[in-house]
Design a protein around this motif. Structure first.
Motif, mmCIF file in Angstrom:
data_model
loop_
_atom_site.group_PDB
_atom_site.id
_atom_site.type_symbol
_atom_site.label_atom_id
_atom_site.label_comp_id
_atom_site.label_asym_id
_atom_site.label_seq_id
_atom_site.Cartn_x
_atom_site.Cartn_y
_atom_site.Cartn_z
ATOM 1 N N ILE A 8 37.527 33.738 28.366
ATOM 2 C CA ILE A 8 36.724 34.472 29.445
ATOM 3 C C ILE A 8 36.901 36.170 29.079
ATOM 4 N N SER A 9 35.829 36.846 29.562
ATOM 5 C CA SER A 9 36.187 38.548 29.582
ATOM 6 C C SER A 9 35.987 38.860 31.093
ATOM 7 N N VAL A 10 36.877 39.748 31.444
ATOM 8 C CA VAL A 10 36.917 40.478 32.692
ATOM 9 C C VAL A 10 36.680 41.766 32.713
ATOM 10 N N ASN A 11 36.430 42.355 33.695
ATOM 11 C CA ASN A 11 36.441 43.959 33.788
ATOM 12 C C ASN A 11 37.258 44.148 35.245
ATOM 13 N N LEU A 12 38.439 44.938 35.042
ATOM 14 C CA LEU A 12 39.128 45.230 36.192
ATOM 15 C C LEU A 12 39.515 46.644 36.479
ATOM 16 N N PRO A 13 39.585 47.135 37.662
ATOM 17 C CA PRO A 13 39.842 48.281 37.644
ATOM 18 C C PRO A 13 41.247 49.010 37.102
ATOM 19 N N LYS A 14 41.473 49.995 36.524
ATOM 20 C CA LYS A 14 42.524 50.472 35.785
ATOM 21 C C LYS A 14 44.033 50.179 36.532
ATOM 22 N N ASP A 15 43.927 50.283 37.951
ATOM 23 C CA ASP A 15 45.224 50.224 38.515
ATOM 24 C C ASP A 15 45.518 48.674 38.610
ATOM 25 N N LEU A 16 44.757 47.683 38.675
ATOM 26 C CA LEU A 16 44.930 46.433 38.588
ATOM 27 C C LEU A 16 45.621 45.902 37.136
ATOM 28 N N VAL A 17 44.849 46.529 36.258
ATOM 29 C CA VAL A 17 45.185 46.210 34.768
ATOM 30 C C VAL A 17 46.689 46.926 34.524
ATOM 31 N N SER A 18 47.101 47.856 34.929
ATOM 32 C CA SER A 18 48.487 48.472 34.940
ATOM 33 C C SER A 18 49.200 47.548 35.581
ATOM 34 N N TYR A 19 48.893 47.058 36.759
ATOM 35 C CA TYR A 19 49.813 46.104 37.690
ATOM 36 C C TYR A 19 50.176 44.909 36.763
ATOM 37 N N ILE A 20 49.137 44.245 36.448
ATOM 38 C CA ILE A 20 49.159 43.156 35.688
ATOM 39 C C ILE A 20 49.771 43.220 34.363
ATOM 40 N N GLN A 21 49.857 44.225 33.875
ATOM 41 C CA GLN A 21 50.773 44.564 32.636
ATOM 42 C C GLN A 21 52.087 44.759 32.948
ATOM 43 N N ASN A 22 52.387 45.354 33.645
ATOM 44 C CA ASN A 22 53.685 45.505 34.317
ATOM 45 C C ASN A 22 54.197 44.269 34.717
ATOM 46 N N PHE A 23 53.720 43.403 35.505
ATOM 47 C CA PHE A 23 54.092 42.303 36.103
ATOM 48 C C PHE A 23 54.456 41.404 34.725
ATOM 49 N N ALA A 24 53.364 41.245 33.970
ATOM 50 C CA ALA A 24 53.703 40.404 32.763
ATOM 51 C C ALA A 24 54.725 40.909 32.061
ATOM 52 N N ALA A 25 55.081 42.203 31.495
ATOM 53 C CA ALA A 25 55.924 42.669 30.972
ATOM 54 C C ALA A 25 57.563 42.397 31.583
ATOM 55 N N HIS A 26 57.659 42.702 32.895
ATOM 56 C CA HIS A 26 58.921 42.320 33.593
ATOM 57 C C HIS A 26 59.154 40.849 33.814
ATOM 58 N N GLY A 27 57.968 39.989 33.614
ATOM 59 C CA GLY A 27 58.126 38.502 33.673
ATOM 60 C C GLY A 27 58.537 37.853 32.318
ATOM 61 N N ASN A 28 58.423 38.754 31.086
ATOM 62 C CA ASN A 28 58.348 38.366 29.695
ATOM 63 C C ASN A 28 57.288 37.147 29.356
ATOM 64 N N MET A 29 56.343 37.585 29.971
ATOM 65 C CA MET A 29 55.007 36.799 29.925
ATOM 66 C C MET A 29 53.811 37.350 29.223
ATOM 67 N N THR A 30 52.895 36.672 28.788
ATOM 68 C CA THR A 30 51.870 37.292 28.359
ATOM 69 C C THR A 30 50.943 37.653 29.455
ATOM 70 N N MET A 31 49.818 38.521 28.990
ATOM 71 C CA MET A 31 48.974 38.831 30.299
ATOM 72 C C MET A 31 48.058 37.455 30.651
ATOM 73 N N THR A 32 47.805 36.679 29.847
ATOM 74 C CA THR A 32 47.118 35.393 30.293
ATOM 75 C C THR A 32 47.967 34.512 31.202
ATOM 76 N N GLU A 33 49.245 34.506 30.973
ATOM 77 C CA GLU A 33 50.011 33.828 31.781
ATOM 78 C C GLU A 33 49.937 34.430 33.061
ATOM 79 N N ALA A 34 50.183 35.737 33.184
ATOM 80 C CA ALA A 34 50.399 36.370 34.259
ATOM 81 C C ALA A 34 49.009 36.455 35.318
ATOM 82 N N LEU A 35 47.797 36.413 34.493
ATOM 83 C CA LEU A 35 46.615 36.210 35.133
ATOM 84 C C LEU A 35 46.426 34.668 35.619
#
Length: 71
Positions: A8-35
């Protein structure tokens, strides 16, 4: 049996994209897994509410408890 996946493709506000990128990086997971985890958590909460359960938070210092409402 492997899960059937759908891209799927989603449109998210920049602050949520930044948050999920950070969450994924700190959890050593992909963006897909974090979402997937975030969506699974919301699904769990909604199913629990449908069963008459409530999500609570507790302040560890004061022991104060609050109910979390998402709607």
């Amino acid at each position: 049996m492997p899960l059937e996946l759908q891209k799927i493709s989603v449109n998210l506000p920049k602050d949520l994209v930044s948050y999920i990128q950070n969450f994924a990086a700190h959890g050593n997971m992909t963006m897909t897994e974090a979402l997937r985890r975030a969506i699974s958590m919301m699904k769990f909460i909604e199913e629990s509410e449908e069963q008459g359960k409530a999500l609570l938070t507790r302040d560890l210092a004061t022991k104060e408890t609050e109910r979390v409402i998402f709607r």
